[in-house]
Design an enzyme around this catalytic site. Structure first.
Site, mmCIF file in Angstrom:
data_model
loop_
_atom_site.group_PDB
_atom_site.id
_atom_site.type_symbol
_atom_site.label_atom_id
_atom_site.label_comp_id
_atom_site.label_asym_id
_atom_site.label_seq_id
_atom_site.Cartn_x
_atom_site.Cartn_y
_atom_site.Cartn_z
ATOM 1 N N ASP A 149 0.869 -1.170 0.000
ATOM 2 C CA ASP A 149 0.000 0.000 0.000
ATOM 3 C C ASP A 149 0.911 1.226 0.000
ATOM 4 O OD1 ASP A 149 -2.344 1.613 0.419
ATOM 5 O OD2 ASP A 149 -3.230 -0.117 1.419
ATOM 6 N N GLU B 40 -6.150 3.996 -5.992
ATOM 7 C CA GLU B 40 -7.417 4.243 -5.309
ATOM 8 C C GLU B 40 -7.823 5.660 -5.677
ATOM 9 O OE1 GLU B 40 -9.545 4.383 -0.964
ATOM 10 O OE2 GLU B 40 -7.759 5.523 -1.433
ATOM 11 N N HIS C 191 -11.157 -2.613 3.376
ATOM 12 C CA HIS C 191 -11.137 -2.235 4.788
ATOM 13 C C HIS C 191 -11.929 -0.962 5.080
ATOM 14 C CE1 HIS C 191 -8.259 0.178 2.750
ATOM 15 N NE2 HIS C 191 -8.122 0.947 3.814
ATOM 16 N N ASP C 192 -12.461 -0.319 4.053
ATOM 17 C CA ASP C 192 -13.269 0.892 4.253
ATOM 18 C C ASP C 192 -14.758 0.641 4.033
ATOM 19 O OD1 ASP C 192 -10.931 2.419 4.608
ATOM 20 O OD2 ASP C 192 -10.831 2.961 2.485
#
Ligand code: ISL
Ligand code: CA
Length: 581
Positions: free
Chosen positions: A98, A279, A354-355
């Site tokens: 990430d 993203e 994860h969001d």
């Protein structure tokens, strides 16, 4: 269409904090991940995306990085990372890191320098502005932002503009050292880097190159669409019901973002064989064609968020809501992306990360009766689409939302801050707001991975940092591995089908029954081969007979074993795929 390994791969996202705790401190870690690689091999995925594992004070669980070239103490050491990478490679698994470079932590050495004084050689690494004197702003703004006024050397100031942070409050942090403000689109411990500064870009690219030299296989780039800020940082309209101006829209896809990514591509990405995914909050289809262009001058693909915003709250204009999204809107949106990027870019396909709340609760039905079947149904129409699929830890078990009852159960700053701001400043009724936050909170995705039915779901021997979903005795990997018709084995099969089918990877996409509120049905075609994906995304029984062309097709997969799919009936949440040569 040009073939590529990253088009044929399936990615699995790990949120290290919640995956597996190897040393009994209640927090997942790198050695825990290494111990579960065989599980991931069994599932059949190709690539692991690790949410941030770098050194971080954990204001936003690692998305606030204080050292890009060290490992978070909670997660282990660089030696543990090297072992994980080696071990993954030996098993044929790739590792994606990430990359969080829109901002750093306020504890990063660059920021500690930058904040010292206006002459500091790192001052311009971040976005510093003088505040507005109270007599320079309108009476409305003075009233609206009364609680944000700061006093410096006897004078009163408001932040440089009216932007709000994504995590509540103003997007500007005040620094006593110089009496100036720094921009933070996320928490005040996440100051935004100034990408206009060539030295910042060089620092980032050099750091990326060092990770590539270590042998990592790619990057997922956090909010990369926000790195280029608009000229002049102008005030923005305040959405109805909101307190601050919306910074998201104006910062997304800013003036130089494509130039910066092309530079990153030239200086880093093009030198290695990587998988890259941006993203890109706020990305439109037209913008995505630039980020994920098939010339390969920027990124392989992006995460777009339109389809996971369809259940935002129309009354308040924020994401907190208890309503499900409309299937018709979802189908139309996904179809737009499937067709829009076909042969000019590449899609990523996902519902979970994860969001995001758990998809089986969000779009399916997490009751005992339908949890497994609806999880498989959603997985079917997702995994039969065109693009690179992303599976988020626990999704392959049909893990569901957590039954939050009390604010003290949340760990995520977004949920906690939003509850306070919206009840205390925007005066929403807590009894109305709480269930909406509970349903959409990012913490739904962050409860520990459910490995078995022992205490704490086998995640840790200590008290976990966030509570385990109480359904772990029923929903866990051990039970699902042992049962042939589990959600796990269904995902395993979907992944394997993709690995053996050029049609699933490269075929085109044709939506059928566009306006049907319950059925999601589409065809894929490639070189005379075709498949039909039929999903009843509802609790209703439906009549449906496949088109004649597919009547003699072979059943590739179905979520109700041995059911005659040609009988003209669809059970609640039934899904199947037919293929013809
Ligand atoms: O979760 C969101 C909305 O509720 C998103 O706005 C999210 O904050 C946005 O997609 C950016 O996400 C990424 O950057 C954040 C981090 O908190 C998220 O976990 C990460 O995925 C800041 O680094
Ligand atoms: Ca641990």
């Amino acid at each position: 269409m040009k073939k590529a390994w990253w088009k044929e791969s399936v990615v699995y996202q790990i949120y290290p904090r919640s995956f597996c705790d190897s040393n009994g401190d209640g927090i997942g870690d790198l050695n825990g991940i290494t111990s579960k690689l065989d599980y991931l091999k069994e599932l059949g995925i190709d690539v692991i995306w690790l949410s941030p594992v770098y050194r971080s004070p954990n204001d936003d669980n690692g998305y606030d990085i204080s050292d890009y070239e060290d490992i978070m103490e909670d997660f282990g050491s660089m030696a543990d990372f090297d072992r994980l990478l080696k071990s993954a490679h030996e098993k044929g698994l790739k590792i994606v890191m990430d990359l969080v470079v829109n901002h750093t932590s306020d504890e990063h050495a660059w920021f500690l320098e930058s904040r010292k004084n206006a002459e500091n050689e790192k001052r311009d690494y971040y976005i510093w502005r003088k505040g507005r004197k109270l007599n320079e702003v309108s009476p409305e703004e003075r009233k609206q932002f009364a609680s944000d006024v700061v006093e410096y050397k006897g004078e009163k100031f408001l932040p440089p503009n009216n932007w709000g942070s994504f995590f509540s409050g103003p997007a500007w942090g005040f620094s006593e050292e110089t009496g100036e403000f720094y921009l933070h689109l996320f928490s005040k411990k996440q100051p935004d880097l100034n990408w206009e500064n060539e030295r910042v870009r060089k620092e980032v690219f050099d750091m990326m190159n060092r990770w590539c030299e270590k042998g990592i296989d790619g990057f997922r780039m956090d909010v990369i669409s926000l790195i280029s800020k608009p000229e002049g940082l102008p005030n923005q309209p305040i959405p109805t019901g909101a307190i601050y101006g919306d910074a998201g829209q104006i910062c997304a896809n800013g003036p130089h973002v494509h130039a910066y990514l092309k530079e990153m591509n030239r200086k880093v990405l093009s030198h290695y064989d990587l998988i890259t995914v941006g993203e890109t909050a706020g990305v439109t289809l037209e913008e995505a064609k630039k980020y994920a262009n098939s010339d390969g001058t920027e990124l392989n693909m992006v995460f777009q968020f339109e389809h996971v915003s369809l259940d935002d709250n129309p009354k308040y204009g924020f994401k907190w809501n208890t309503e499900k999204m409309s299937l018709v809107s979802l189908k139309k949106n996904l179809t737009k992306w499937q067709n829009g990027l076909y042969e000019v870019g590449w899609n990523s396909i996902f519902f979970c990360n994860h969001d995001q709340p758990r998809i089986v609760s969000r779009l399916g039905n997490d009751s005992d009766l339908y949890r497994e079947r609806s999880a498989k149904c959603i997985a079917t129409f997702l995994h039969m689409m065109q693009g690179t699929p992303y599976v988020y830890q626990g999704e392959e078990l049909g893990m569901s939302n957590y039954p939050f009852q009390d604010l003290s159960e949340f760990r995520d700053l977004e949920s906690i801050n939003a509850f306070h701001e919206l009840t205390e400043k925007a005066h929403l009724d807590p009894a109305e707001l709480f269930p909406m936050i509970a349903f959409k909170s990012r913490d739904n995705a962050r409860t520990p991975m459910q490995w078995d039915d022992s205490e704490n779901a086998g995640f840790t021997s200590a008290t976990p940092w966030i509570k385990v979903n109480p359904n772990y005795k029923k929903v866990n990997a051990k039970e699902e591995l042992a049962r042939a018709d589990s959600v796990f084995h269904y995902y395993q099969k979907l992944i394997s089908l993709r690995h053996h089918s050029g049609l699933i990877v490269y075929g085109d996409f044709r939506l059928l029954e566009e306006e049907d509120p319950n059925l999601f049905i589409y065809e894929r075609h490639l070189d005379g081969k075709a498949l039909l994906c039929v999903c009843n995304v509802s609790e209703k029984e439906r009549e449906y007979t496949p088109p004649a062309e597919f009547q003699k097709g072979q059943v590739l997969i179905q979520n109700i074993p041995d059911r005659d799919v040609r009988a003209g009936k669809l059970a609640p949440y039934e899904a199947y795929v037919l293929a013809v040569e």
